[in-house]
Motif scaffolding. Structure first.
Motif, PDB file in Angstrom:
ATOM      1  N   ARG A   1     -11.790 -31.738   6.279  1.00 11.86           N
ATOM      2  CA  ARG A   1     -12.598 -31.056   7.295  1.00 11.86           C
ATOM      3  C   ARG A   1     -12.981 -29.654   6.832  1.00 11.86           C
ATOM      4  N   ALA A   2     -12.056 -28.981   6.165  1.00 12.64           N
ATOM      5  CA  ALA A   2     -12.327 -27.614   5.716  1.00 12.64           C
ATOM      6  C   ALA A   2     -13.446 -27.570   4.683  1.00 12.64           C
ATOM      7  N   VAL A   3     -13.394 -28.458   3.673  1.00 14.09           N
ATOM      8  CA  VAL A   3     -14.437 -28.427   2.642  1.00 14.09           C
ATOM      9  C   VAL A   3     -15.771 -28.914   3.203  1.00 14.09           C
ATOM     10  N   ALA A   4     -15.727 -29.840   4.152  1.00 13.74           N
ATOM     11  CA  ALA A   4     -16.969 -30.344   4.746  1.00 13.74           C
ATOM     12  C   ALA A   4     -17.684 -29.262   5.552  1.00 13.74           C
ATOM     13  N   ALA A   5     -16.925 -28.314   6.085  1.00 11.72           N
ATOM     14  CA  ALA A   5     -17.508 -27.259   6.918  1.00 11.72           C
ATOM     15  C   ALA A   5     -18.002 -26.062   6.115  1.00 11.72           C
ATOM     16  N   MET A   6     -17.751 -26.029   4.824  1.00 11.43           N
ATOM     17  CA  MET A   6     -18.140 -24.871   4.007  1.00 11.43           C
ATOM     18  C   MET A   6     -19.645 -24.819   3.794  1.00 11.43           C
ATOM     19  N   GLU A   7     -20.204 -23.624   3.780  1.00 14.12           N
ATOM     20  CA  GLU A   7     -21.632 -23.464   3.512  1.00 14.12           C
ATOM     21  C   GLU A   7     -21.957 -23.883   2.085  1.00 14.12           C
ATOM     22  N   GLU A   8     -21.066 -23.566   1.162  1.00  9.70           N
ATOM     23  CA  GLU A   8     -21.211 -23.999  -0.227  1.00  9.70           C
ATOM     24  C   GLU A   8     -19.956 -24.786  -0.598  1.00  9.70           C
ATOM     25  N   PRO A   9     -19.938 -26.063  -0.297  1.00  9.63           N
ATOM     26  CA  PRO A   9     -18.729 -26.864  -0.534  1.00  9.63           C
ATOM     27  C   PRO A   9     -18.483 -27.091  -2.022  1.00  9.63           C
ATOM     28  N   PRO A  10     -17.268 -27.471  -2.390  1.00 10.39           N
ATOM     29  CA  PRO A  10     -16.983 -27.794  -3.794  1.00 10.39           C
ATOM     30  C   PRO A  10     -17.733 -29.047  -4.216  1.00 10.39           C
ATOM     31  N   ALA A  11     -17.898 -29.194  -5.514  1.00 16.16           N
ATOM     32  CA  ALA A  11     -18.602 -30.366  -6.025  1.00 16.16           C
ATOM     33  C   ALA A  11     -17.747 -31.623  -5.890  1.00 16.16           C
ATOM     34  N   VAL A  12     -16.416 -31.460  -5.921  1.00 15.65           N
ATOM     35  CA  VAL A  12     -15.547 -32.632  -5.926  1.00 15.65           C
ATOM     36  C   VAL A  12     -14.241 -32.341  -5.187  1.00 15.65           C
TER      37      VAL A  12
ATOM     38  N   ALA B   1     -13.416 -20.372  -0.594  1.00 13.69           N
ATOM     39  CA  ALA B   1     -14.787 -19.971  -0.916  1.00 13.69           C
ATOM     40  C   ALA B   1     -14.989 -19.855  -2.423  1.00 13.69           C
ATOM     41  N   GLY B   2     -16.034 -20.480  -2.907  1.00 15.27           N
ATOM     42  CA  GLY B   2     -16.372 -20.400  -4.319  1.00 15.27           C
ATOM     43  C   GLY B   2     -15.680 -21.417  -5.206  1.00 15.27           C
ATOM     44  N   CYS B   3     -14.809 -22.244  -4.645  1.00 17.12           N
ATOM     45  CA  CYS B   3     -14.101 -23.242  -5.462  1.00 17.12           C
ATOM     46  C   CYS B   3     -15.063 -24.341  -5.903  1.00 17.12           C
ATOM     47  N   ALA B   4     -15.027 -24.673  -7.175  1.00 13.92           N
ATOM     48  CA  ALA B   4     -15.868 -25.756  -7.696  1.00 13.92           C
ATOM     49  C   ALA B   4     -15.230 -27.109  -7.451  1.00 13.92           C
ATOM     50  N   ALA B   5     -13.896 -27.144  -7.365  1.00  8.53           N
ATOM     51  CA  ALA B   5     -13.171 -28.392  -7.155  1.00  8.53           C
ATOM     52  C   ALA B   5     -11.933 -28.115  -6.321  1.00  8.53           C
ATOM     53  N   VAL B   6     -11.581 -29.064  -5.492  1.00  9.60           N
ATOM     54  CA  VAL B   6     -10.352 -28.978  -4.703  1.00  9.60           C
ATOM     55  C   VAL B   6      -9.498 -30.197  -5.034  1.00  9.60           C
ATOM     56  N   VAL B   7      -8.224 -29.957  -5.326  1.00  7.78           N
ATOM     57  CA  VAL B   7      -7.289 -31.034  -5.662  1.00  7.78           C
ATOM     58  C   VAL B   7      -6.160 -30.997  -4.645  1.00  7.78           C
ATOM     59  N   HIS B   8      -5.948 -32.121  -3.962  1.00  9.05           N
ATOM     60  CA  HIS B   8      -4.908 -32.191  -2.936  1.00  9.05           C
ATOM     61  C   HIS B   8      -3.993 -33.368  -3.241  1.00  9.05           C
ATOM     62  N   LEU B   9      -2.734 -33.051  -3.590  1.00  8.16           N
ATOM     63  CA  LEU B   9      -1.773 -34.090  -3.979  1.00  8.16           C
ATOM     64  C   LEU B   9      -0.488 -34.033  -3.159  1.00  8.16           C
ATOM     65  N   ALA B  10      -0.439 -33.183  -2.141  1.00  3.01           N
ATOM     66  CA  ALA B  10       0.812 -32.926  -1.425  1.00  3.01           C
ATOM     67  C   ALA B  10       1.245 -34.120  -0.584  1.00  3.01           C
ATOM     68  N   GLY B  11       2.562 -34.279  -0.468  1.00  6.74           N
ATOM     69  CA  GLY B  11       3.127 -35.333   0.379  1.00  6.74           C
ATOM     70  C   GLY B  11       4.632 -35.374   0.223  1.00  6.74           C
ATOM     71  N   ALA B  12       5.339 -35.689   1.287  1.00  6.95           N
ATOM     72  CA  ALA B  12       6.799 -35.800   1.228  1.00  6.95           C
ATOM     73  C   ALA B  12       7.210 -36.894   0.250  1.00  6.95           C
ATOM     74  N   GLY B  13       8.290 -36.668  -0.484  1.00  6.49           N
ATOM     75  CA  GLY B  13       8.749 -37.615  -1.489  1.00  6.49           C
ATOM     76  C   GLY B  13       9.141 -38.951  -0.881  1.00  6.49           C
ATOM     77  N   VAL B  14       8.580 -40.021  -1.408  1.00  3.81           N
ATOM     78  CA  VAL B  14       8.837 -41.353  -0.852  1.00  3.81           C
ATOM     79  C   VAL B  14      10.300 -41.756  -1.027  1.00  3.81           C
ATOM     80  N   GLY B  15      10.895 -41.365  -2.155  1.00  7.77           N
ATOM     81  CA  GLY B  15      12.263 -41.763  -2.420  1.00  7.77           C
ATOM     82  C   GLY B  15      13.284 -40.660  -2.215  1.00  7.77           C
ATOM     83  N   ASP B  16      12.891 -39.575  -1.556  1.00 11.18           N
ATOM     84  CA  ASP B  16      13.799 -38.437  -1.416  1.00 11.18           C
ATOM     85  C   ASP B  16      14.916 -38.678  -0.403  1.00 11.18           C
TER      86      ASP B  16
END
Length: 281
Positions: free
Chosen positions: A79-90, A40-55
């Protein structure tokens, strides 16, 4: 995160355990849950998580983990940001230049189609998983990142100890292109994606000019002042790495057209400077 905090921004970290302090919110990417209060209240959400390709070696189970860690996590966030009443800008969502597959000597940018193989198929599904956010009108940017020059992890994190020991050298014939980016420029580019309202869709996060593995090898030896005369033949790499070897030996000659056109200025466009910056931390 440190970069944002240093500029006075409030940052909320998504954690997969009970929140232990302020600035943490619980999420379960496999289960499709994100604490809505945390976002709630986030202006931007950054999602970079993922298992290491070469691990790890690519077993069927680990390939599934590589895919699911990206696709399920992105779908959960979208889905979470799309459902927010006030979604982040980006929403800035991770992706990779693996999208393009093996391009050989052909230069590609964001207009190129997806390649063939496991990693391109993962990238296609990864980006498609953000569809709920795009459908909700949230500006969604896909950070198609190249090989990040860092001494702390990723492919380069494994290269530095080898080259410091004087055992470095080209991989295969060394003619395959590596599209790299310094850690400083990677962080700055992600900030640029957040702060540039006109940017949407895929954006390549790579240095302006990709180099061959042979050129990268020479630069590592030059900066570290170590010999770089050894080579790992392609057949040996296939034995060591299994299926992943075809991507290490493959060529990706990627240019960051949209990033440059949007006015981004690289601090380390030169590979020698990127390596020195990684060594300096």
């Amino acid at each position: 995160m440190r970069d944002l905090l240093a500029d006075g921004h409030q940052v909320v970290r998504l954690v997969r355990r009970a929140a232990a302090r302020d600035g943490e919110a619980v999420w379960d990417p496999a289960g499709g849950y994100v604490d809505p209060v945390g976002l709630a209240g986030c202006a931007a959400v950054v999602h970079l998580a993922g298992a290491g390709v070469g691990d790890r070696r690519w077993t069927a189970a680990y390939k599934r983990e590589i895919r699911d860690s990206r696709v399920l996590g992105t779908a959960t966030i979208a889905r979470a940001v799309a459902a927010m009443e006030e979604p982040p800008a980006v929403l800035v969502s991770g992706s990779a230049v693996g999208y393009y597959g093996d391009t050989a000597d052909r230069t590609v940018d964001e207009d190129a189609p997806a390649g063939e193989g496991f990693l391109p198929s993962v990238c296609v599904e990864w980006e498609a998983a953000a569809a709920p956010a795009r459908a909700a009108g949230i500006r969604t940017v896909f950070a198609r990142t190249g090989l990040v020059v860092s001494a702390e992890g990723g492919a380069w994190g494994k290269l530095f100890p080898v080259f410091r020991a004087g055992l470095g050298g080209r991989l295969g014939d060394g003619r395959q292109y590596w599209s790299h980016i310094s850690m400083h420029d990677e962080v700055a580019a992600l900030r640029h994606l957040i702060d540039t309202p006109d940017l949407t869709g895929p954006v390549n996060l790579t240095a302006p000019e990709p180099l061959t593995n042979r050129e990268v090898t020479a630069a590592m030896g030059r900066v570290l002042r170590r010999p770089a005369v050894f080579a790992i033949p392609a057949p040996a790499m296939r034995v060591l790495l299994g299926e992943f070897a075809q991507d290490v030996l493959g060529s990706q000659r990627v240019r960051p057209t949209r990033l440059l056109e949007s006015g981004f200025v690289f601090r380390h466009p030169d590979i020698d400077d990127a390596i020195r910056a990684a060594l300096a931390g």
